[in-house]
Design an enzyme around this catalytic site. Structure first.
Site, PDB file in Angstrom:
ATOM      1  N   SER A  95      18.446  25.270  12.153  1.00 36.29           N
ATOM      2  CA  SER A  95      19.329  26.435  13.051  1.00 36.29           C
ATOM      3  C   SER A  95      18.356  27.529  12.435  1.00 36.29           C
ATOM      4  CB  SER A  95      20.869  26.975  12.154  1.00 36.29           C
ATOM      5  OG  SER A  95      21.127  25.788  12.954  1.00 36.29           O
ATOM      6  N   LYS A 170      22.140  30.044  18.960  1.00 40.87           N
ATOM      7  CA  LYS A 170      23.241  29.699  18.378  1.00 40.87           C
ATOM      8  C   LYS A 170      23.905  30.876  16.721  1.00 40.87           C
ATOM      9  CE  LYS A 170      24.316  26.625  14.311  1.00 40.87           C
ATOM     10  NZ  LYS A 170      25.015  25.857  14.678  1.00 40.87           N
ATOM     11  N   LYS A 238      23.118  32.200   5.052  1.00 42.77           N
ATOM     12  CA  LYS A 238      22.010  31.593   5.926  1.00 42.77           C
ATOM     13  C   LYS A 238      21.214  32.104   7.422  1.00 42.77           C
ATOM     14  CE  LYS A 238      20.740  27.602   7.291  1.00 42.77           C
ATOM     15  NZ  LYS A 238      20.973  27.663   9.067  1.00 42.77           N
TER      16      LYS A 238
HETATM   17  P1  NAD Z   1      20.712  19.063   4.552  1.00 38.09           P
HETATM   18  O1  NAD Z   1      20.365  20.225   3.696  1.00 38.09           O
HETATM   19  O2  NAD Z   1      21.969  18.116   4.552  1.00 38.09           O
HETATM   20  O3  NAD Z   1      19.273  18.750   5.407  1.00 38.09           O
HETATM   21  C1  NAD Z   1      18.344  19.269   4.625  1.00 38.09           C
HETATM   22  C2  NAD Z   1      17.021  18.442   4.872  1.00 38.09           C
HETATM   23  O4  NAD Z   1      15.956  17.921   5.223  1.00 38.09           O
HETATM   24  C3  NAD Z   1      17.186  17.706   3.345  1.00 38.09           C
HETATM   25  O5  NAD Z   1      17.497  15.922   3.581  1.00 38.09           O
HETATM   26  C4  NAD Z   1      15.574  17.820   3.127  1.00 38.09           C
HETATM   27  O6  NAD Z   1      15.560  16.807   1.571  1.00 38.09           O
HETATM   28  C5  NAD Z   1      15.416  18.039   3.922  1.00 38.09           C
HETATM   29  N1  NAD Z   1      13.585  19.295   3.626  1.00 38.09           N
HETATM   30  C6  NAD Z   1      13.978  20.404   2.659  1.00 38.09           C
HETATM   31  N2  NAD Z   1      12.375  20.217   3.194  1.00 38.09           N
HETATM   32  C7  NAD Z   1      11.475  19.233   4.086  1.00 38.09           C
HETATM   33  C8  NAD Z   1       9.897  18.731   4.396  1.00 38.09           C
HETATM   34  N3  NAD Z   1       9.629  19.877   3.433  1.00 38.09           N
HETATM   35  N4  NAD Z   1      10.067  17.996   4.255  1.00 38.09           N
HETATM   36  C9  NAD Z   1      11.112  17.355   4.867  1.00 38.09           C
HETATM   37  N5  NAD Z   1      12.077  16.579   4.666  1.00 38.09           N
HETATM   38  C10 NAD Z   1      12.431  18.443   4.056  1.00 38.09           C
HETATM   39  O7  NAD Z   1      20.834  20.030   6.122  1.00 38.09           O
HETATM   40  P2  NAD Z   1      22.316  19.631   7.121  1.00 38.09           P
HETATM   41  O8  NAD Z   1      23.406  20.479   7.172  1.00 38.09           O
HETATM   42  O9  NAD Z   1      21.564  18.433   8.128  1.00 38.09           O
HETATM   43  O10 NAD Z   1      21.703  21.198   8.412  1.00 38.09           O
HETATM   44  C11 NAD Z   1      19.745  20.484   8.972  1.00 38.09           C
HETATM   45  C12 NAD Z   1      20.259  21.773   9.763  1.00 38.09           C
HETATM   46  O11 NAD Z   1      20.962  22.271  10.924  1.00 38.09           O
HETATM   47  C13 NAD Z   1      20.492  23.340   8.989  1.00 38.09           C
HETATM   48  O12 NAD Z   1      19.352  24.319   9.718  1.00 38.09           O
HETATM   49  C14 NAD Z   1      21.800  24.232   9.773  1.00 38.09           C
HETATM   50  O13 NAD Z   1      22.634  25.198   9.134  1.00 38.09           O
HETATM   51  C15 NAD Z   1      21.872  23.230  10.966  1.00 38.09           C
HETATM   52  N6  NAD Z   1      23.232  22.760  11.042  1.00 38.09           N
HETATM   53  C16 NAD Z   1      24.368  21.789  10.042  1.00 38.09           C
HETATM   54  C17 NAD Z   1      25.769  21.557  10.750  1.00 38.09           C
HETATM   55  C18 NAD Z   1      26.049  21.122   9.722  1.00 38.09           C
HETATM   56  O14 NAD Z   1      27.574  20.640   9.572  1.00 38.09           O
HETATM   57  N7  NAD Z   1      25.582  20.295   8.555  1.00 38.09           N
HETATM   58  C19 NAD Z   1      26.309  22.202  11.586  1.00 38.09           C
HETATM   59  C20 NAD Z   1      25.255  22.372  13.067  1.00 38.09           C
HETATM   60  C21 NAD Z   1      24.475  22.939  12.315  1.00 38.09           C
END
Ligand code: NAD
Length: 294
Positions: A95, A170, A238
């Site tokens: 997102s 979104k 965010k």
């Molecule tokens: P998270 O922080 O748990 O996971 C993100 C991952 O990306 C981490 O493991 C991090 O180490 C990795 N990362 C960051 N920089 C990187 C790089 N340069 N190379 C490789 N890996 C890298 O986040 P999440 O909860 O999984 O959410 C991911 C996306 O989905 C976000 O944009 C969030 O807003 C969206 N989202 C989350 C939810 C939720 O309930 N958690 C629901 C819908 C949408």
């Protein structure tokens, strides 16, 4: 299908497992290397770096926190643009700001890489079930080509318009959810301060016009005082920042969003940034002196 998947956080891990279950060869990487082992034990294949896996696979999926991380992974020195093969497809399911999706797509197009923005709603439980709601922006023909792949992770994958439209959709979702949670916390605090049991208020109104998916998910958490995420306040800040930036760009006023963003910022400053967004109840407890639940 041979897929490179970058970003193995709360959402990325279960999405990878579903892609593996559907018979795909999924190569994974995350800068937090401890996350990699959690999916390779379920059949994903470990890559040495982002560059390594994008050079191996014609389809690349990213599930990263926000625009700067996606920009770094795609546009950076050791990024996708430098290593992915001409003709590859990037499906960014993070997102992020719609304007960032548009900039990234432009840079990809110059290197012969096509892109969809395909953020999701539904959180970890729906990521595990493979029933996420996916909102897609990009060329319609590309969406048609990859819809069945998206449906291996989602219950729906709706085409919303050109690149960036998925992330605009979104943002609309996140504005509605944030304002709903704030209204719920405000109303339940009114009930409690007036001497009426919030649990009875919930029972009485959940089947009426005020009832909602947000109410059913978040009212019990507020009453239990259980703010285990779910969806973290810091991620919602965010999203609301991206909504406010987009509103400013297009002249769309977002007074309610701005107010809830400030409530979330207060909670972040109080040390609750990793709580579930239903912890807006704590903001109302702070300003009213009355807790809704335990
Ligand atoms: P998270 O922080 O748990 O996971 C993100 C991952 O990306 C981490 O493991 C991090 O180490 C990795 N990362 C960051 N920089 C990187 C790089 N340069 N190379 C490789 N890996 C890298 O986040 P999440 O909860 O999984 O959410 C991911 C996306 O989905 C976000 O944009 C969030 O807003 C969206 N989202 C989350 C939810 C939720 O309930 N958690 C629901 C819908 C949408």
């Amino acid at each position: 299908m041979k897929i490179a998947f970058i970003g193995l956080g709360i959402m990325g891990k279960p999405m990878v497992r579903n892609l593996v279950k559907h018979g795909n060869e999924v190569w994974v990487y995350d800068i937090k290397t401890e996350n990699i082992a959690q999916v390779t034990k379920d059949g994903a294949r470990e890559g040495a770096s982002n560059a390594d896996i994008v050079s191996k696979c014609p389809v690349i999926i990213t599930m990263l926190p926000n625009s700067p991380q996606v920009e770094a992974v795609v546009l950076g020195d050791k990024g996708l643009l430098a290593y992915a093969k001409n003709g590859s497809v990037l499906i960014d399911m993070s997102s992020i700001a719609p304007a960032a999706s548009q900039e990234i797509e432009k840079a990809c197009a110059q290197k012969g890489i096509k892109m969809l923005d395909a953020p999701v709603s539904g959180g970890e439980p729906k990521a595990i079930d493979g029933t996420l709601s996916i909102m897609v922006g990009g060329e319609k023909a590309l969406y048609d080509q990859y819809k069945s792949l998206l449906l291996q992770m989602g219950g729906s994958a709706v085409y919303c318009g050109p690149i960036g439209a998925g992330n605009t959709t979104k943002l609309a979702n996140q504005v509605i959810v944030a304002c709903n949670i704030a209204a719920l916390a405000e109303a339940m605090t009114l009930a409690k301060t007036s001497g009426v049991d919030p649990q009875l208020v919930y029972e009485a109104i959940k089947g009426g016009l005020a009832g909602s998916t947000v109410m059913n998910a978040k009212a019990p958490m507020m009453m239990e005082g259980n703010f285990t995420p779910g969806f973290r306040i810091d991620l919602h800040i965010k999203d609301l920042n991206n909504a406010l930036e987009t509103g400013a760009k297009f002249g769309s006023p977002l007074p309610m969003t701005a107010m809830v963003q400030q409530m979330f910022m207060t909670l972040h400053a109080d040390g609750y940034g990793s709580d579930d967004h239903s912890a807006l109840a704590k903001y109302y407890a702070k300003v009213s002196g009355t807790k809704i639940g335990k």
